[in-house]
Design an enzyme around this catalytic site. Structure first.
Site: not given
Length: 447
Positions: A96, A238, A242, A240
Site C-alpha cells: 500500500s 497510494d 485503493d 496499490d
C-alpha cells in the site's frame, strides 16, 4: 516464524520478514482455506520484490493443488473487481502506502470480498499446521497450473468509467499523481477516456520509487502542479490505488472526510443515499459528523479498516462508506476501496454541482486532530489503568461537545494511540500532552 494478519493482510520487509518461504506456505494455507473451485487471481503493485513474491505465491498455490492466473501490475480494486466477475479468490501483492522495501499480501475470498475474521483465522491455523506439522505432497494432475492473463488493466478501466456518463468529465483539467504505483497506467487512461484533460505525475515506476515523495503519502508536488496549470482538481493515489487524496483548485487538500460528505450530499440530492446513512470509522473528524448531522444523514461508526466499513455497509444495506485516509467504498460499483473510481465519482459530483471543488469541500469544517503514538512498557495493562481513564474522562468533560478523545491500543506493537480533537489546536495539543503523561505514569516507558 509465522505471519499474522493485520488490519489489511500481512506485511513486512520483503526478503526479511515476508520471505519467499513463508509466502509459499501462506499460499498453500490459502488454498486449503479458500478451496480450488476457481483459480486464484494474482496481481501486484510496482515494487521490486513484486515478481519474486508473485512467483512464490504461484508456486505455493500450484503445489497445494490450486491454479493461478496472474494479472500483472494492477490496482487492488482492479483485482477485487476481477474476482467479482470470475467468482474467484485473489491475492494482491502490495504494501500500500509503505516504502518500497516493504511488501505485503492481501487475500480475497471468492467473489472479491476481503477476508472475514473467521476466514483469516482458518488461514492462520492452516499456516501454523503447515509450518509445524508439514504438508501432504501433490503430484501429477494434482499439481495446479499457472497462466498469465493479459488485458486486466483495460478491463478495470472499462468497469470504472461505466460508473458515470460517457465524456462526463469533458472540460475538466485534472492532475493525476499516480505515486509510481499500481495506478500508473489505469488512472490516466480512465480520466482521458471520460474526456478530461490530464496532466500526469509520477507514472514511471522503476521498482524503488513507489510512494517516494509523491502520491497520497506526499501530495505537495500535486498541490504545486494544480496551481501551476490552473487545474480544476488533483487526484493522488497510494501504491496499490485503493485510496484517494484530492486537491482542490486552490491547492487545498480534500481528504476522505471531505469526499464522504460531498458524495453523501450528492447521492442524497438524487435520492440515491440508501438509508440516508453512511459508514465511517472512529477516526472520522468531528467536522464530518456535524456536516452530516446538519443534513439529516446518519453516520454509523466502525473500528479502523475498510474491511470493517464494508461489513457495516453490508449489514445495514448502505451504498457509501469510507475512511478519513481515503479508502472510499461506493458499494454500487465496487467491493473495496478504489482510488481511481472515487476520483471519477468526486469529479462527476463537481460537474453536476457546477461549483468548484473547494466550495463543495467547505461543507466540512475540520477540527484539529492531535494524534500521539505512545510507546509504553505494559500495553496489556491499559484496561486496568484506572488513573489514566480517570484523566480521559476529565479531559472529555473539559472539551465538552466541541471535542473528543479516542484511545486505541496497537494490535501489533507496544503502542497506545491517543487522539484528541478540539475546536482549537492549542487546546487539543495540551489535552494530548496531558493524556500522554498520564498514560506513561500508569504503564511506564519501554525499557
Amino acid at each position: 516464524m509465522t505471519l499474522k494478519f493485520g488490519t489489511d493482510g500481512v506485511r513486512g520487509v520483503a526478503g526479511v520478514e515476508l520471505t519467499v518461504e513463508l509466502t509459499v506456505e501462506l499460499a498453500r494455507a490459502a488454498v486449503r482455506a479458500l478451496g480450488t473451485d476457481e483459480p486464484f487471481l494474482i496481481a501486484r503493485d510496482t515494487r521490486r520484490s513484486g515478481p519474486m513474491l508473485e512467483a512464490a505465491l504461484v508456486a505455493g498455490i500450484c503445489a497445494e493443488g490450486g491454479s493461478a492466473r496472474t494479472l500483472g501490475v494492477l490496482p487492488t480494486p482492479g483485482l477485487a473487481g476481477a474476482c467479482v466477475v470470475a467468482r474467484a479468490p485473489g491475492a494482491m501483492i502490495s504494501a500500500s502506502h509503505n516504502p518500497y522495501p516493504d511488501n505485503g499480501i492481501k487475500l480475497f475470498e471468492p467473489g472479491g470480498r476481503k477476508l472475514r475474521d473467521e476466514t483469516e483465522a482458518r488461514i492462520e491455523a492452516e499456516l501454523t499446521a503447515l509450518l509445524e506439522v508439514g504438508r501432504v505432497p501433490h503430484e501429477g494432475k494434482g499439481i495446479g497450473t499457472a497462466v498469465p492473463v493479459p488485458g486486466a488493466t483495460g478491463d478495470y478501466v472499462e468497469r470504472i468509467v461505466s460508473a458515470v456518463s460517457p465524456d462526463g468529465l469533458r472540460g475538466l483539467r485534472i492532475v493525476a499523481d499516480c505515486g509510481n504505483g499500481a495506478a500508473f497506467a489505469a488512472a490516466p487512461r480512465a480520466l482521458e477516456h471520460l474526456g478530461a484533460e490530464v496532466v500526469v505525475l509520477n507514472a514511471t515506476p522503476d521498482g524503488t520509487n513507489i510512494n517516494d515523495g509523491c502520491g497520497s503519502t506526499d501530495p505537495s508536488g500535486l498541490v504545486r502542479t494544480v496551481l501551476e496549470v490552473s487545474a480544476h482538481a488533483g487526484l493522488a493515489f497510494d501504491g496499490d490505488a485503493d485510496r484517494l487524496v484530492a486537491v482542490d483548485e486552490r491547492g487545498g487538500l480534500v481528504d476522505g472526510d471531505h469526499i464522504l460528505a460531498i458524495a453523501a450530499l450528492d447521492l442524497q440530492a438524487r435520492g440515491m443515499l440508501r438509508g440516508n446513512a453512511i459508514v465511517t470509522t472512529v477516526m472520522a473528524n468531528l467536522g464530518l459528523r456535524r456536516a452530516l448531522a446538519a443534513n439529516g444523514i446518519t453516520m454509523i461508526e466502525t473500528p479502523v479498516g475498510d474491511r470493517n466499513v464494508l461489513s457495516a455497509m453490508e449489514e445495514h444495506d448502505l451504498v457509501l462508506g469510507g475512511e478519513q485516509s481515503g479508502h472510499l467504498i461506493f458499494r454500487e460499483h465496487a467491493v473495496t476501496g478504489d482510488g481511481p473510481l472515487a476520483g471519477i465519482l468526486l469529479l462527476d459530483a463537481v460537474v453536476r454541482a457546477g461549483a468548484p471543488l473547494s466550495q463543495l469541500a467547505a461543507v466540512v469544517t475540520k477540527y484539529p486532530q492531535i494524534l500521539r503514538n505512545v510507546r509504553v512498557g505494559r500495553r496489556d495493562g491499559l484496561d486496568a489503568a484506572a488513573g489514566f481513564w480517570t484523566e480521559v474522562r476529565a479531559v472529555q468533560r473539559d472539551l465538552g461537545a466541541d471535542g473528543r478523545v479516542l484511545v486505541r491500543p496497537s494490535g501489533t506493537e507496544p503502542v497506545v494511540r491517543v487522539m484528541v480533537e478540539a475546536s482549537d489546536e492549542t487546546v487539543a495539543t495540551t489535552a494530548a500532552d496531558r493524556l500522554t503523561a498520564a498514560l506513561l505514569t500508569e504503564l511506564g516507558s519501554p525499557s
